[in-house]
Design an enzyme around this catalytic site. Structure first.
Site, mmCIF file in Angstrom:
data_model
loop_
_atom_site.group_PDB
_atom_site.id
_atom_site.type_symbol
_atom_site.label_atom_id
_atom_site.label_comp_id
_atom_site.label_asym_id
_atom_site.label_seq_id
_atom_site.Cartn_x
_atom_site.Cartn_y
_atom_site.Cartn_z
ATOM 1 N N LEU A 152 56.648 63.484 5.735
ATOM 2 C CA LEU A 152 55.880 62.690 6.692
ATOM 3 C C LEU A 152 56.349 61.238 6.656
ATOM 4 O O LEU A 152 56.562 60.692 5.576
ATOM 5 C CB LEU A 152 54.404 62.783 6.269
ATOM 6 C CG LEU A 152 53.314 62.106 7.070
ATOM 7 C CD1 LEU A 152 53.185 62.740 8.458
ATOM 8 C CD2 LEU A 152 51.982 62.259 6.322
ATOM 9 N N CYS A 169 62.339 62.036 18.556
ATOM 10 C CA CYS A 169 61.994 63.465 18.428
ATOM 11 C C CYS A 169 62.377 64.255 19.677
ATOM 12 O O CYS A 169 61.818 65.320 19.951
ATOM 13 C CB CYS A 169 60.507 63.632 18.103
ATOM 14 S SG CYS A 169 60.061 62.723 16.611
#
Length: 203
Positions: A152, A169
């Site tokens: 993360l 992303c």
């Protein structure tokens, strides 16, 4: 419960590639009784491209190295002022599915941000955590033999401009934000302590 304890390592500012290789090595040599670990760190500027990552999501060369790695997902950026937490877990031993783990990681970030008065949320079909549609935390995992690594990344107080050189992303024009936009005093060390508490509670 002893085997479900978490060993925490605070690595500070470390180069990306050796840290990734160390995660691979740790996962390759771990046995049934190896304690799980959480590694907290920051990285010098680097773009990382996931397994199915498309090079065209790097829009222009801004002099930041690109490392092709073995997590899922597309391209993202890591840099100083971003808190990275790597989760080296034995999922089988913890009775966690990948979907459950991803949900708990996202919830840890959402609850962390709530502590700063920030209303964060998930977006359907887009892993990570968002504030007003802008991404504030990204996640990616690699599963091998029932164990995971990677983890993360939470944008705390960083230079966000390198995100403009990529489709974050894999999403063209995706806005990104950071904790410091809402809580100017936020720093990586303090946020790291709070994130650890959230993860330890949820794992």
């Amino acid at each position: 419960m002893g085997e479900n304890r978490l060993v925490v390592r605070r690595l500070g500012l470390v180069e990306y590639e050796p840290t990734w290789r160390a995660m691979q090595a740790f996962t390759a040599r771990r046995g049934p009784a190896t304690p799980d670990e959480l590694w907290l760190c920051e990285h010098p500027p680097v773009f990382t491209l996931g397994l199915a990552g498309k090079p065209e999501h790097l829009l222009r060369d801004v002099g930041i190295p690109v490392v092709k790695i073995d997590r899922g997902g597309q391209i993202t950026y890591h840099g100083p002022g971003q808190l990275v937490c790597y989760l080296l877990l034995d999922l089988k031993r913890r009775g966690l599915s990948v979907k459950t783990l991803v949900h708990r990681m996202e919830q840890a970030a959402i609850d962390l941000l709530a502590g700063y008065g920030i209303a964060a949320e998930r977006l359907e079909g887009r892993p990570g955590v968002y504030v007003g549609g802008a991404k504030i935390a990204a996640l990616g995992l690699k599963i091998k033999n029932g164990c995971c690594y990677h983890g993360l990344a939470v944008n705390v107080a960083m230079d966000l401009s390198p995100f403009e050189a990529i489709n974050p992303c894999g999403y063209p024009g995706m806005a990104v934000t950071q904790l410091a936009a809402f809580a100017p005093a936020a720093d990586v060390a303090t946020v790291g302590v709070k994130l650890l508490a959230q993860l330890e509670e949820k794992l």
